[in-house]
Write a protein that holds these residues in place. Structure first.
Motif, PDB file in Angstrom:
ATOM      1  N   ARG A 148      30.930 -14.618   7.198  1.00 44.19           N
ATOM      2  CA  ARG A 148      30.704 -14.721   5.757  1.00 44.19           C
ATOM      3  C   ARG A 148      29.274 -14.382   5.330  1.00 44.19           C
ATOM      4  N   PRO A 149      28.240 -14.913   5.988  1.00 47.01           N
ATOM      5  CA  PRO A 149      26.883 -14.545   5.566  1.00 47.01           C
ATOM      6  C   PRO A 149      26.622 -13.044   5.656  1.00 47.01           C
ATOM      7  N   TYR A 150      27.289 -12.372   6.601  1.00 45.81           N
ATOM      8  CA  TYR A 150      27.137 -10.921   6.732  1.00 45.81           C
ATOM      9  C   TYR A 150      27.906 -10.191   5.627  1.00 45.81           C
ATOM     10  N   VAL A 151      29.145 -10.629   5.423  1.00 50.54           N
ATOM     11  CA  VAL A 151      30.005  -9.955   4.435  1.00 50.54           C
ATOM     12  C   VAL A 151      29.416 -10.063   3.033  1.00 50.54           C
ATOM     13  N   PHE A 152      28.865 -11.230   2.705  1.00 48.16           N
ATOM     14  CA  PHE A 152      28.399 -11.461   1.337  1.00 48.16           C
ATOM     15  C   PHE A 152      26.883 -11.318   1.181  1.00 48.16           C
ATOM     16  N   THR A 153      26.266 -10.565   2.081  1.00 45.98           N
ATOM     17  CA  THR A 153      24.848 -10.249   1.971  1.00 45.98           C
ATOM     18  C   THR A 153      24.681  -8.760   1.718  1.00 45.98           C
ATOM     19  N   ALA A 154      23.795  -8.396   0.820  1.00 44.62           N
ATOM     20  CA  ALA A 154      23.554  -6.986   0.545  1.00 44.62           C
ATOM     21  C   ALA A 154      22.919  -6.308   1.760  1.00 44.62           C
ATOM     22  N   SER A 155      23.218  -5.032   1.937  1.00 43.08           N
ATOM     23  CA  SER A 155      22.638  -4.276   3.044  1.00 43.08           C
ATOM     24  C   SER A 155      21.134  -4.115   2.859  1.00 43.08           C
ATOM     25  N   LEU A 156      20.431  -3.945   3.979  1.00 42.87           N
ATOM     26  CA  LEU A 156      19.005  -3.673   3.897  1.00 42.87           C
ATOM     27  C   LEU A 156      18.769  -2.308   3.259  1.00 42.87           C
ATOM     28  N   PRO A 157      17.712  -2.140   2.487  1.00 45.39           N
ATOM     29  CA  PRO A 157      17.394  -0.833   1.903  1.00 45.39           C
ATOM     30  C   PRO A 157      17.164   0.202   2.999  1.00 45.39           C
ATOM     31  N   PRO A 158      17.537   1.462   2.765  1.00 48.00           N
ATOM     32  CA  PRO A 158      17.348   2.518   3.779  1.00 48.00           C
ATOM     33  C   PRO A 158      15.912   2.620   4.282  1.00 48.00           C
ATOM     34  N   SER A 159      14.946   2.400   3.396  1.00 50.18           N
ATOM     35  CA  SER A 159      13.543   2.498   3.816  1.00 50.18           C
ATOM     36  C   SER A 159      13.197   1.419   4.849  1.00 50.18           C
ATOM     37  N   VAL A 160      13.763   0.214   4.680  1.00 52.53           N
ATOM     38  CA  VAL A 160      13.519  -0.876   5.617  1.00 52.53           C
ATOM     39  C   VAL A 160      14.172  -0.564   6.969  1.00 52.53           C
ATOM     40  N   VAL A 161      15.399  -0.044   6.926  1.00 52.19           N
ATOM     41  CA  VAL A 161      16.103   0.304   8.159  1.00 52.19           C
ATOM     42  C   VAL A 161      15.348   1.399   8.913  1.00 52.19           C
TER      43      VAL A 161
END
Length: 282
Positions: free
Chosen positions: A151-164
């Motif tokens: 759940r914490p993964y599913v309902f968390t926004a993805s990291l910005p491409p610049s951070v990745v």
């Protein structure tokens, strides 16, 4: 937070070191598994706890490569052996060892030759990687299902491409940063020996990581020492209960590879002056 509560559910057991990081305890609280703690870094205590549990129950042993307060490392090789003999999966948090320990900076599991025996490895990008976010990696055949049920993964926004992109670049540099790792080890050894020679009580008998814990007699004198160091122009973390093990107060020094040998010498000089002014050393 999400991995532990997703892997271990109702009827399962999470067996963890009593000095585990607060985030590990929070992850346990989010789930429905029974929590069983064992004495810090004690292989025999872990084995006893495991043998008391129902053989048919699901068991997850949660360990840390480096423990964040004292900077000591876990005897992962022995603990993983005991865990596997008793039918438990193993999760290792390498947050405080990633980038520094191991031939390629993959942590204590790599350094102790047990990387392939660990079921799940978690870590953070907020320390040696120098950005934000975290990760979990595994060779478990059903690992990908966690993307759908955590759940914490599913309902968390993805990291910005610049951070990745920044994290990926940093990780590649860390993999080939053997010279920096060697220099950081020299810094750790020099600071550890210097502080002991000055008369300070430390959290470990020998340097084990980039974290050097200086044990204070009590909170009042620990705060005095912390303020004396600030007046000397040196910042360290003042750690106190409940964040610290055994109710102790300590000054937590975190070294990095960019510290020069001359800077470590100056750090020792400032500890010397502050320690005498605060009455911690003679």
């Amino acid at each position: 937070l999400g991995i532990i509560s997703t892997i271990a559910g109702k009827g399962d057991y999470v067996i963890l070191d009593i000095d585990s990081h607060a985030s590990i305890y929070d992850g346990c609280k989010m789930g429905d598994a029974e929590i069983v703690a064992f004495r810090h870094n004690d292989v025999e205590a872990l084995e006893k706890r495991l043998k008391r549990l129902p053989p048919e129950a699901g068991k997850l042993v949660v360990l840390e490569g480096v423990y964040s307060m004292l900077g000591d490392i876990a005897p992962l090789k022995e603990m993983i052996r005991v865990s596997k003999e008793n039918g438990a999966m193993v999760l290792v948090d390498e947050a405080h060892s990633m980038g520094f320990i191991g031939e390629h900076g993959r942590g204590v599991a790599e350094a102790q030759g047990v990387l392939d025996d660990v079921d799940f490895i978690i870590g953070t990008f907020s320390k040696s990687v120098g950005t934000v976010g975290g990760f979990c990696v595994s060779n478990h055949p059903k690992f990908e299902i966690l993307r759908l049920v955590c759940r914490p993964y599913v309902f968390t926004a993805s990291l910005p491409p610049s951070v990745v992109a920044t994290a990926a670049t940093s990780i590649r540099k860390l993999m080939h940063g053997s010279n920096k790792r060697a220099h950081l080890w020299e810094n750790s050894k020099k600071l550890h020996k210097g502080l002991r020679d000055l008369g300070f009580t430390l959290g470990t008998d020998e340097p084990q990581s980039a974290i050097i814990a200086v044990i204070m007699p009590d909170l009042e004198r620990g705060a005095m020492m912390w303020e004396a160091l600030l007046e000397e122009g040196l910042y360290v973390n003042l750690a106190r209960p409940p964040a610290t093990p055994a109710g102790m107060t300590l000054l937590r020094c975190s070294l990095c590879a960019e510290h020069s040998g001359e800077q470590v010498t100056e750090i020792l000089a400032r500890f010397d002056r502050a320690g005498k002014r605060a009455g911690i050393i003679g």
